[in-house]
Design an enzyme around this catalytic site. Sequence first.
Site, short mmCIF file in Angstrom:
data_model
loop_
_atom_site.label_atom_id
_atom_site.label_comp_id
_atom_site.label_asym_id
_atom_site.label_seq_id
_atom_site.Cartn_x
_atom_site.Cartn_y
_atom_site.Cartn_z
N LYS A 79 -0.54 -24.67 -42.51
CA LYS A 79 -0.26 -23.91 -41.27
C LYS A 79 1.22 -23.57 -41.22
O LYS A 79 2.07 -24.39 -41.63
CB LYS A 79 -0.66 -24.78 -40.06
N SER A 154 -5.07 -23.31 -32.23
CA SER A 154 -4.09 -22.41 -32.82
C SER A 154 -4.10 -22.42 -34.35
O SER A 154 -3.53 -21.53 -34.96
CB SER A 154 -2.69 -22.78 -32.34
N SER A 178 -6.12 -27.92 -31.42
CA SER A 178 -5.85 -26.83 -32.37
C SER A 178 -6.34 -27.03 -33.80
O SER A 178 -6.32 -26.10 -34.58
CB SER A 178 -4.35 -26.55 -32.42
N1 GLN Z 1 -5.07 -24.42 -26.91
C1 GLN Z 1 -4.16 -25.44 -26.48
C2 GLN Z 1 -2.88 -24.79 -26.05
O1 GLN Z 1 -2.82 -23.62 -26.00
C3 GLN Z 1 -3.92 -26.41 -27.58
C4 GLN Z 1 -3.07 -25.88 -28.65
C5 GLN Z 1 -2.78 -26.86 -29.74
O2 GLN Z 1 -3.49 -27.86 -29.91
N2 GLN Z 1 -1.70 -26.62 -30.44
O3 GLN Z 1 -1.91 -25.43 -25.74
#
Ligand code: GLN
Length: 486
Positions: A79, A154, A178
């Site tokens: 990532k 994400s 994410s």
């Molecule tokens: N979707 C959640 C957010 O927008 C979690 C994102 C993540 O785990 N990085 O914060």
Amino acid sequence: MINHTQLTIHEAHKLLFSKQVSSVELTRSYLERIRKVEPQVHALVTVIEEQALQQAQQSDARIASGDINPLTGIPMIIKDNMCTKGVRTTCSSKMLANFVPPYDANVVTKLNAAGAVIMGKANMDEFAMGSSTENSALFVTHNPWDLDRVPGGSSGGSAVSVAAGEAAGALGSDTGGSIRQPASFCSVVGLKPTYGLVSRYGLVAFASSLDQIGPLTRDVTDCALLLNAIAGHDYRDSTSVPYPVPDYSACLGAGIKGMRIGIPKEYFVAGMQPEVAAAMKTAIAQLETLGAKIDWDVSLPSTPHALAVYYIIAPSEASANLARYDGVKYGYSHKEGANMWEDMEKTRQFGFGPEVKRRIMLGTYALSAGYYDAYYLKAQKVRTLIRREFDAAFEKYDALVTPTSPTVPFKIGEKAADPIQMYLSDVCTLPINIAGVPAISIPAGFANGLPVGMQIIGKHFAEETLFRVAYAYEQATEWHKRAAKI
Ligand code: GLN
């Protein structure tokens, strides 16, 4: 002829070990596959072809000398929020579009030491803020199961790279879901380890008390292998725990006879798609057939507050972490203002996208004098309640099982204009980060032709229990063998 790009890590390892394939051949197959499918899925921000082939050559030399471990010669994707020395690390943000780190993240060092082949960096929601990868400032990633749909986020690019056969395995990061939610949306395995098990050194910080790095893979065996490689104490991350790392592969086949599994009812939330709930019930019945004792009547009453708690704590930490992007030290720098303050303002105005700005504003507000007690402090207290409920549950149960996401992958654009709807995509995964416990998402069926994931949650450092449940289920089902037709 074997299709290399559909192999699991452990299958590829066997071929490498017996010299039926070389790492260079394997890497070339993946690079070719990337060229073929990337125009449709757009999962990768950077591909480092030459470097990957060089690394593969070195791995082949290592294999020839008899020095081989399960990841030697295996092509992987990282990532784009984990620092890679000499390779651009963008966080899918304009702010870091040209940032080339002078050092490797701890997990990258570990993969390199194992002889894995890093082929490139995966697209993500900007600074990991989002659930669909639509918040990337670079481009949108598409779900290989249905190109009109989101891959989740994400870590959407990482999940897609595995699901579309662009890599044998990938690393993602998980602050509120994410890794697990995109794993669920793309029908791959994704693990968020216990907070502190994997070093965050070199992971670009979003919310430091919640962030964890973890694997995305085609099956549970691969997930255990990858965790073996990245787990362990690191003095450079003060929150990494000096916990002796077991061999996670050793426990896989232990079975789940007599294991006590609880189903917390709050996770079957209003608004959950009935097809998802139905798929979960079938999956849980399967666990019962395998010998687990299922208790359907578990309650974690603070769960409904988790979303609010997360959206105070995560933005608060983000607002502090993102204060470093001032255009002075590194990253995007606007230089045409009348003075330093104007430059800093413009740097942040142009460098950050709308969701990142929203989080910074929410966090700054929650931390400001006069509101701190009402928001941030209150959220921390509720966080303690949530953690205690998990602790109490794990006195009675070995594991808890829930859906990973209340829905199957949604259409690109469907939720983009409505942040609350987007935030709700993580209702089942956020509480786990708040408590700091580990959870894995594994393929558990399809609803209307789209993937459904099952989340298995354990107590702190009980990754072995998660792997046992996940492996037993996987061996009894075929879901993980289905590949997206792309
Ligand atoms: N979707 C959640 C957010 O927008 C979690 C994102 C993540 O785990 N990085 O914060």
